[in-house]
Design an enzyme around this catalytic site. Structure first.
Site, PDB file in Angstrom:
ATOM      1  CB  CYS A   2      41.029  78.756  71.647  1.00 22.33           C
ATOM      2  SG  CYS A   2      41.977  77.853  70.428  1.00 22.33           S
ATOM      3  NE  ARG A  28      37.296  83.348  73.113  1.00 24.87           N
ATOM      4  CZ  ARG A  28      37.718  84.565  73.389  1.00 24.87           C
ATOM      5  NH1 ARG A  28      36.848  85.521  73.579  1.00 24.87           N
ATOM      6  NH2 ARG A  28      38.994  84.833  73.486  1.00 24.87           N
ATOM      7  CD1 TRP A  75      39.355  79.645  64.202  1.00 26.45           C
ATOM      8  CD2 TRP A  75      41.483  80.166  64.645  1.00 26.45           C
ATOM      9  NE1 TRP A  75      39.866  80.306  63.112  1.00 26.45           N
ATOM     10  CE2 TRP A  75      41.156  80.643  63.350  1.00 26.45           C
ATOM     11  CE3 TRP A  75      42.770  80.392  65.130  1.00 26.45           C
ATOM     12  CZ2 TRP A  75      42.077  81.315  62.545  1.00 26.45           C
ATOM     13  CZ3 TRP A  75      43.682  81.060  64.327  1.00 26.45           C
ATOM     14  CH2 TRP A  75      43.324  81.514  63.053  1.00 26.45           C
ATOM     15  CG  ASN A  99      42.547  81.610  73.863  1.00 30.53           C
ATOM     16  OD1 ASN A  99      42.945  81.507  72.704  1.00 30.53           O
ATOM     17  ND2 ASN A  99      41.958  82.691  74.324  1.00 30.53           N
ATOM     18  N   GLY A 100      45.791  80.392  73.171  1.00 26.76           N
ATOM     19  CA  GLY A 100      46.994  81.183  72.937  1.00 26.76           C
ATOM     20  C   GLY A 100      47.973  80.403  72.096  1.00 26.76           C
ATOM     21  CD  GLU A 489      32.466  96.180  57.764  1.00 24.36           C
ATOM     22  OE1 GLU A 489      33.695  96.048  57.657  1.00 24.36           O
ATOM     23  OE2 GLU A 489      31.793  95.474  58.515  1.00 24.36           O
ATOM     24  CE  LYS A 493      31.036  91.992  58.264  1.00 25.14           C
ATOM     25  NZ  LYS A 493      31.742  92.967  59.006  1.00 25.14           N
ATOM     26  CD  GLU A 496      33.620  88.310  58.576  1.00 28.24           C
ATOM     27  OE1 GLU A 496      33.063  89.385  58.274  1.00 28.24           O
ATOM     28  OE2 GLU A 496      34.183  88.126  59.656  1.00 28.24           O
ATOM     29  CG  HIS A 512      43.620 104.897  37.962  1.00 26.46           C
ATOM     30  ND1 HIS A 512      44.282 105.678  37.041  1.00 26.46           N
ATOM     31  CD2 HIS A 512      42.803 105.736  38.651  1.00 26.46           C
ATOM     32  CE1 HIS A 512      43.908 106.953  37.190  1.00 26.46           C
ATOM     33  NE2 HIS A 512      43.005 107.006  38.164  1.00 26.46           N
ATOM     34  CE  LYS A 611      32.175  89.111  67.308  1.00 20.42           C
ATOM     35  NZ  LYS A 611      31.842  89.870  66.107  1.00 20.42           N
TER      36      LYS A 611
HETATM   37  O1  M6R Z   1      37.281  92.486  68.184  1.00 17.16           O
HETATM   38  P1  M6R Z   1      37.881  93.344  67.122  1.00 17.16           P
HETATM   39  O2  M6R Z   1      36.989  94.455  66.703  1.00 17.16           O
HETATM   40  O3  M6R Z   1      39.246  93.839  67.480  1.00 17.16           O
HETATM   41  O4  M6R Z   1      38.039  92.388  65.862  1.00 17.16           O
HETATM   42  C1  M6R Z   1      38.707  92.842  64.716  1.00 17.16           C
HETATM   43  C2  M6R Z   1      38.484  91.905  63.559  1.00 17.16           C
HETATM   44  O5  M6R Z   1      38.982  90.633  63.835  1.00 17.16           O
HETATM   45  C3  M6R Z   1      36.996  91.788  63.203  1.00 17.16           C
HETATM   46  O6  M6R Z   1      36.427  93.022  62.943  1.00 17.16           O
HETATM   47  C4  M6R Z   1      36.808  90.894  61.961  1.00 17.16           C
HETATM   48  O7  M6R Z   1      37.348  91.496  60.842  1.00 17.16           O
HETATM   49  C5  M6R Z   1      35.327  90.595  61.782  1.00 17.16           C
HETATM   50  N1  M6R Z   1      35.123  89.188  61.705  1.00 17.16           N
HETATM   51  C6  M6R Z   1      34.745  91.228  60.571  1.00 17.16           C
HETATM   52  O8  M6R Z   1      33.385  90.973  60.435  1.00 17.16           O
END
Ligand code: M6R
Length: 616
Positions: A2, A28, A75, A99-100, A489, A493, A496, A512, A611
């Protein structure tokens, strides 16, 4: 998670400014969007979907001209994405965006309904509006600004959970009230007016002067003035801070997606972060304000983070243990905060976060601080809640990161972790000065190697490989040692932004269990560069290859055997093992990008995500 924006302008209609803010904040959350204006009847427009959809709705049903207003991009947490659940929400004379999460919304909803409140949505935010209307009736605030602030403070006293609120009241035209607890909110001061927003990125075209509101702050803005008070309604003395980020940094600048732009900014991030880490007298990290004595007394480094930042932390564990000779751990912030961790004054608790607003990371840090740990941070956003909560921080110089998929922040975090390791090693005499200087030189050498990886030729080769496998349903990313978190990672990526099932695994663990999955349908992307343990990695690759999986190897020209085994090889420059993981992530970022592109996914706004995850 949000985004909210509000503005009171001196001489310009406010709608354009609100829409511009929403467009910058859309990363956001993008389930629905809405706007309300300070004009008779507090007119509002809301729409399910993106800000674009809201703009169409306003074009069909125009709003009157006004100088003040509030807006929101959502969101969804409570209540599905729909027009009735979209903000702004209204109860009586009060219209607000939030937001919250109002944690005790069920209980309050019941009580307020008994007092006559009628709800039109399933959201916790509408309960907030009803609570405020109820408290206002009790104080009988009428047209008195102070009395409304009293009502707001009383409502804050009854609300549990996180909130950043921007509020319009019919009796107070041209004024936006606000309150904040645990969710971010900044107050901007520009020549054209006063503003509120979830983050500075939304307002960079309007101002660079900000007040960072703190827990429990409330107050109001008008076009030419503002007031910030605490819950006892005592004036707060907040100093304006200047943010130097360029407004162009929040534009795509000719790129198709923010993600691509941000991948390609990484060489610059390294250069800037290194530059800002250099002290005037040949020292480094002069702004990381923990004394040598304090660093010497630390017995353990505990890193807490989420998502991509946690993967950086996992690399950091290797760095700290190898370079500074200090035990290190990396933990999910969301787990750490609820497991009553064994933490004390001899632990350096390092929170890593791009945004500095991730609720779980902030919550975990709070727990660590309550147990007496030394709190520090690696963060990309100056003035964020995280930076304000710790004793010392290292700022990564990435500029605003807009793409939901974090890329440049990750390499910035890795570099910061290298620097912190060397700072710890220096304070604790864990490495000779000469070795520290040698390692700093290697880090400086990362820039040209990264530029090679970001060249058009290198990018196009990864794009071809990605295209070849884009329709495969399963991807495994394998790595050993510090390349293992890089594999994690790479998998994050891909899942996601392309919605393909992907896992990161330590190469040695395949036998394993997961080897059973290897088939025609599976693509294995293995990291076999200069990070050591090559002979073992090779053995692991053979295990996969002999079972019929498609093998993509990220490696260097010197690793002939790996290249021969691979169906496709992606070459990275030969460098010192110290920085190899930081380079290996680049082709994996490109791979995720091009697979997602091939599959027609919404790269910068992947489904179900946002985000900054400012709720639990
Ligand atoms: O703002 P932050 O680095 O604390 O965010 C952490 C995660 O929410 C963030 O890295 C998320 O996993 C990304 N969308 C990954 O690409």
């Amino acid at each position: 998670m949000c985004g909210i924006v509000a503005a009171c302008l001196i001489s310009e209609p406010v709608l354009g400014c609100l829409i511009e803010g929403l467009e910058s904040l859309e990363y956001r959350g993008y389930d629905s969007a809405g706007v309300a204006l300070s004009a008779p009847g507090t007119p509002r427009r809301r729409e399910r979907g993106r800000v674009e959809d809201l703009k169409e709705r306003i074009a069909e049903d125009p709003l009157p001209e006004a100088r003040a207003g509030i807006a929101h991009t959502r969101w969804a947490t409570h209540g599905a994405p729909s027009r009735p659940n979209a903000h702004p929400h209204r109860q009586g004379p009060i219209t607000l965006v939030h937001n919250g999460i109002l944690e005790n919304h069920d209980e309050l909803r019941e009580v307020l309904a008994e007092h006559g409140a009628v709800f039109e949505s399933e959201t916790d935010t509408e309960v907030w509006a009803a609570l405020l209307a109820f408290e206002e009736r009790k104080t009988g605030s009428g047209v008195k600004v102070e009395a409304f602030l009293e009502a707001l403070a009383a409502a804050m006293g009854r609300a549990r959970g996180s909130y950043a609120l921007a509020i319009l009241h019919e009796n107070h035209p041209g004024r936006v009230f606000f309150a904040r607890n645990e969710s971010p909110l900044v107050l901007g001061m520009g020549e054209g007016g006063r503003y509120l927003a979830s983050d500075v990125a939304a307002l960079l075209k309007r101002t660079h002067e900000f007040l960072y509101l703190e827990e429990g702050d409330l107050g109001w803005i008008t076009a030419e003035d503002h007031l910030v008070v605490d819950r006892d309604l005592k004036a707060r003395d907040l100093r304006p801070e200047r943010v130097s980020w360029d407004p162009e940094a929040v534009e795509k600048g000719g790129y198709a997606h923010f993600m691509l732009k941000e991948i390609e900014e990484q060489a610059g991030v390294l250069a800037r972060t290194l530059q800002s880490a250099a002290g005037a007298e040949g020292d480094f990290l002069p702004d990381f304000r923990l004394s040598d004595e304090k660093l010497r007394n630390i017995r353990r480094v505990v890193m807490i983070a989420c998502g991509t930042a946690l993967h950086a932390a996992r690399v950091g564990k290797y760095l700290c243990e190898e370079g500074a000779g200090i035990p290190a751990e990396a933990d999910y912030a969301s787990e750490f905060r609820y497991r009553d961790p064994m933490i004390g004054p001899e632990d350096l608790v390092l929170a890593i976060s791009q945004s500095g607003e991730t609720a779980d990371t902030l919550g975990a840090l709070k727990v660590a601080i309550s147990k007496g740990a030394v709190p520090a941070a690696i963060c990309n956003v100056p003035g964020s809640s995280l930076c304000r909560a710790v004793e010392a921080s290292i700022l990564t110089k990435c500029g605003p990161e807009i793409g939901v998929a974090s890329t440049k922040a990750f390499t910035g975090q890795l570099l910061a972790l290298h620097l912190l390791t060397l700072r710890l090693a220096q304070a604790r005499n864990a490495l000779p000065e000469k070795e520290i200087e040698r390692r700093l030189e290697i880090l400086r050498g990362g820039h040209p190697a990264m530029q090679t990886l970001l060249s058009a030729g290198a990018r196009e080769h990864v794009a071809e490989v990605a295209k070849k496998y884009a329709r495969k349903p399963i991807f495994f990313f394998l790595g050993r040692g510090p390349d293992y978190p890089i594999a994690l990672e790479g998998a994050l990526k891909l899942k996601e932004i392309s919605y393909v099932h992907a896992e990161g695994y330590p190469s040695g663990e395949m036998k394993h269990g997961p080897l059973a999955l290897v088939s025609e349908d599976m693509v294995v992307v293995a990291l076999a560069g200069e990070t050591g343990n090559y002979a073992k990695v090779l053995g692991n690759l053979q295990e996969v290859k002999s079972r019929g999986g498609h093998l993509v190897v990220v490696t260097t020209t010197s690793r002939r055997e790996a290249i021969e085994l691979a169906d496709d090889a992606i070459l990275v420059p030969r460098t010192d093992p110290l920085i190899a993981p930081m380079l290996h992530v680049i082709p994996l970022q490109y791979m995720a990008y091009y697979v997602a592109l091939e599959r027609g996914c919404d790269i910068d706004k992947p489904r179900n995500l946002a985000k900054s995850v400012t709720v639990e």
